[in-house]
Design an enzyme around this catalytic site. Sequence first.
Site: not given
Lengths: 486, 101
Positions: A155, A80, A179
């Site tokens: 997310s 990420k 997330s």
Amino acid sequence: MATDSFRLTITEARELLRKRELSAVELTRACLDRIDAVEPLLNSFITVCADEALAQAREADRRLAKGGAPPLCGIPLAIKDIYATRGVRTTCASKILENFVPTYDATVIARLRAEGAVFVGKANLDEFAMGSSTENSAFGPTRNPYDTQRVAGGSSGGSAAAVAADQCLGSLGTDTGGSIREPASFCGVVGIKPTYSRVSRFGIVAYASSLDQVGPFGKTVRDCAIMLRSLAGADPADSTCSTRPVPDYEAALSGEVKGMRIGVPKEFFVEGMQADVENAVRAAIAHYQSAGARVVEVSLPHTQYAVAAYYLIATAEASANLERYDGIRYGVRVEADNLLDLYRKTRARGFGAEVKRRIMLGTFALSTGYYDAYYLKAQKVRTLIKRDFDQAFACCDLIATPTAPTTAFRLGEKMSDPLQMYLSDIFTISVNLAGLPGLALPCGYDAEGMPIGLQLIGPAFGEEIILRAGDAYERSGVLTRKPAVV
Amino acid sequence: MATEKTNKINLDQVRHIALLARLELTADEEQRMLGDLEQMLEYVDKLNELDTAAVEPTAQVGDIGAAMRDDVVATCDDPQSILANAPDAREQMFKVPKIIE
């Protein structure tokens, strides 16, 4: 070895790499080719690191040839784009960090690097991890590999989609209110948010520091267990990180659920949730019962207050954490005659709409005259939510719920209504407020073929029991996994 | 479209909060923010259904402060690469607009 080695699990690849039936370079090339082929449809990545990845793979092959290489040596992973990666830009999907190149690695990145892991790229996310759909990225949304008209969740949407679409074998995300788990659910992969403080957060851009936690995505529960063992453990650079010893999570995967007490909270089966989701989750619970687990009804009466408490606490912490983006030491700057205008113009240009909204709400909740009514009130409700879990775990070993009330929604569907977007995290948020571990794994598909997620919640530092239960479900073969369509 | 007259927050407060948060908002953004904050504040009002007079707040969970280390000074081995990220730097300093008249 066939060129479709990108479809392997970490468990399978580890075996082939060790036996030298597959090289890390071949495997990495296969993933990079796969990225080239499907990335135009998905946008899972902000930055693809092909050259760096191949260099890491060559080094991994040298170690693998000597024997005794660590578990993740030669395994292609996506990271990420919120983890600091030395020499590779780290944007947080924000214009304000568009050109930021960290001079150091996050602790967990350094650990994986030392193991010989291969980083194929930096995955897309909602700007500063604020969102539930990855539509709040300054680099465009990530699309769902099961239906490109739908969101990947957020997310950590890029990390989830990249695993679902076989662009990598595993990935790293972060989870502040869901997330990791919500995008895992939407993309039909496995993701675990460990107990708060289980994994170091040094070098991971902070959103809400009392809630943020780091965790892996994998194609299987076992793959997540393997990655979590490499990630977890004390870090002198993160004083909030636990010093408890790290168990061998893979060794906990006995396949046995007999005698396990599984709590089912009635508050997690609410009106308005998608019928296919409820049916699939109830079927998974029934499966556990038939395998010898005991199902007990538990109550988490303050669940309905979790989203409200979360959006005050998380935004308050975010408003403080994001003060550092001021155009002085790094990131974008908009010049002005005086310092105040420089700050205001820089932040106006650099942050997207959702980030501004959360900074504003958080600043308001902390401001003079409103602190007690909003921020302190939310922290007290947090105590009640945590107490609910303490009481529930007095009579069960783990809790089973849906991960999200629906399957992946369509792009744009919730962008005009922030509150509706926030409510897609209704089943995951309370777990962060209580600091508990939560595992999301596929347990079915809706009528349109979209994946449904089961969430298993453990007591603090109870990662082993939820991983064991998740792995047992997976191994039972009760669910036939459908591959993504891209 | 939100109007200036709302229950939980008004336009002046939005402007004040934006100043505290060091955000410059356009007139359109101010109006949108007013509507969004109003909606969120109405929603979080549901917390007032709960009597929390006797409840302690929770600020942190998990093993807190478990990790201690010696307070040892370490040197930065690469100041130039840190400064390379700065929008404006000179020698080993970050440049900012004049702050003292």
